[in-house]
Design a protein around this motif. Structure first.
Motif, short mmCIF file in Angstrom:
data_model
loop_
_atom_site.label_atom_id
_atom_site.label_comp_id
_atom_site.label_asym_id
_atom_site.label_seq_id
_atom_site.Cartn_x
_atom_site.Cartn_y
_atom_site.Cartn_z
N THR A 89 0.84 -1.20 0.00
CA THR A 89 0.00 0.00 0.00
C THR A 89 0.87 1.25 0.00
O THR A 89 1.80 1.36 0.81
N VAL A 90 0.58 2.17 -0.90
CA VAL A 90 1.38 3.41 -1.00
C VAL A 90 0.45 4.60 -0.84
O VAL A 90 0.14 5.31 -1.78
N ALA A 91 -0.01 4.81 0.36
CA ALA A 91 -0.96 5.90 0.63
C ALA A 91 -0.27 7.25 0.51
O ALA A 91 0.90 7.42 0.88
N LYS A 92 -1.01 8.22 0.01
CA LYS A 92 -0.49 9.60 -0.08
C LYS A 92 -0.36 10.14 1.34
O LYS A 92 -1.32 10.11 2.11
N PRO A 93 0.80 10.63 1.73
CA PRO A 93 0.98 11.11 3.11
C PRO A 93 0.16 12.37 3.36
O PRO A 93 -0.01 13.21 2.48
N ALA A 94 -0.37 12.47 4.57
CA ALA A 94 -1.08 13.68 4.97
C ALA A 94 -0.08 14.82 5.09
O ALA A 94 1.14 14.61 5.11
N LYS A 95 -0.60 16.05 5.17
CA LYS A 95 0.29 17.20 5.21
C LYS A 95 1.30 17.09 6.34
O LYS A 95 2.48 17.37 6.17
N GLY A 96 0.85 16.67 7.51
CA GLY A 96 1.76 16.57 8.65
C GLY A 96 2.78 15.46 8.51
O GLY A 96 3.81 15.48 9.19
N GLU A 97 2.50 14.49 7.64
CA GLU A 97 3.40 13.35 7.48
C GLU A 97 4.53 13.63 6.50
O GLU A 97 5.46 12.83 6.40
N ARG A 98 4.45 14.73 5.77
CA ARG A 98 5.50 15.02 4.80
C ARG A 98 6.82 15.35 5.49
O ARG A 98 7.90 15.10 4.93
N LEU A 99 6.75 15.93 6.67
CA LEU A 99 7.98 16.17 7.43
C LEU A 99 8.63 14.84 7.80
O LEU A 99 9.86 14.70 7.74
N ASP A 100 7.81 13.85 8.17
CA ASP A 100 8.35 12.52 8.47
C ASP A 100 8.97 11.91 7.22
O ASP A 100 9.98 11.21 7.29
#
Length: 320
Positions: free
Chosen positions: A121-132
């Motif tokens: 599964t390659v879910a699009k990261p949420a805005k807050g997850e882009r820093l991760d």
């Protein structure tokens, strides 16, 4: 990825991560068999019987990797062929199916899952997850990045994962030391349009006229398109209007959802709101609209139009 599964189903609409997952499977197969041949196909163009032909044993014993992208577009009879194949895959072939998720092609997803395909599964990261994501990319390069530097890079490059990954790799290659700090990000990315535009917008809405004008001239001298600077100015002012006009009783996640901004940005905009009132924001937005028209051909001097807009924004800041 130590060993590739006979059939891998990659599900998700984040194109960069899906491509990366496909490459991982191909790399795993070629680590065992460097001569493996890759057949890269589009779902809507796969003919009945084509999969059977590509997965048939080779006279030379070489392995085959069949990648089917946009698998949701596979014809109905080909879907049945793929599901049947997944239940009894060939020994000398690896099949990779990329599906964006959603309703279209759901029969394929359900069928190959039930038949035993390996699912990624390659879910699009949420805005807050882009820093991760940034931190993980840098960690993959054997380096670390400070929280402030990660935030600065996100603001500079934008949310596109492909560009963020490339930027992380470039920073890791070009900088020294274990940790990448905010100064390194500023040094390498301040010339990008996004950085210049956002920097100018922040300086203008904060009333720092001299610095804003200096950055306008520097940006134009380094080739930043005037229309991108206007866009950043408009974005900064719209953020002020959204946060300033939001209901007072909204807090945290409710406020973030209402204005469509991450919490960190709301905090920054709140700090910038001091000295601003509705009339001032309206006047500043009108000035930016005029500048937008002029830099798109309505005026003879885009630089003058931008500087005039910045002057008006700073002057409007005290209007309440």
């Amino acid at each position: 990825m130590a060993n590739a599964a006979p059939v891998t189903l990659i599900v998700g609409d984040e194109e960069f991560l899906a491509d990366r997952a496909v490459r991982a499977v191909v790399a795993a197969v070629r680590a065992e068999d460097p001569g493996a041949e890759v057949h890269d196909l589009q779902g809507g163009k796969v003919e009945p019987g084509e999969l059977t032909g590509l997965t048939s044993p080779s006279l030379f014993g070489d392995r085959s990797i069949i990648v089917i992208r946009a698998a949701q577009d596979l014809p109905k009879d080909v879907v049945a062929e793929v599901v049947k194949y997944t239940a009894r895959p060939a020994d000398e072939a690896v099949l990779v199916l990329a599906h964006p998720g959603g309703v279209k092609g759901k029969a394929l997803v359900d069928g190959v899952k039930k038949a035993g395909a390996d699912v990624v599964t390659v879910a699009k990261p949420a805005k807050g997850e882009r820093l991760d994501f940034i931190k993980a990319e840098v960690r993959g390069e054997g380096r670390t990045i400070s929280p402030a530097a990660a935030q600065a890079l996100l603001e500079a490059v934008g949310s596109d994962l492909r560009e963020l990954s490339a930027a992380c790799g470039q920073l890791a290659f070009d900088t020294q030391g274990k940790n990448i700090d905010e100064a390194a990000v500023a040094r390498y990315y301040r010339g990008r349009a996004e950085v210049s535009g956002f920097t100018i917008a922040d300086l203008a809405v904060e009333g720092r006229l001299g610095e804003a004008l200096e950055q306008v001239r520097w940006a134009l001298a380094t080739g930043v398109a005037p229309v991108l600077i206007v866009s950043a100015l408009a974005g900064g002012l719209r953020s002020l209007a959204k946060v300033g006009g939001a209901p007072r009783n909204l807090r945290g996640g409710q406020l973030a959802s209402h204005v469509g901004m991450p919490p960190w940005k709301i905090d920054r905009v709140r700090r910038q709101l001091g000295g601003w009132g509705p009339e001032g924001i309206s006047a500043a937005l009108q000035a930016v609209a005029v500048a937008d028209e002029q830099v798109k051909g309505g005026g003879a001097d885009p630089g003058y139009a931008l500087e005039k807009a910045v002057h008006t924004i700073v002057a409007s800041r005290t209007a309440r």
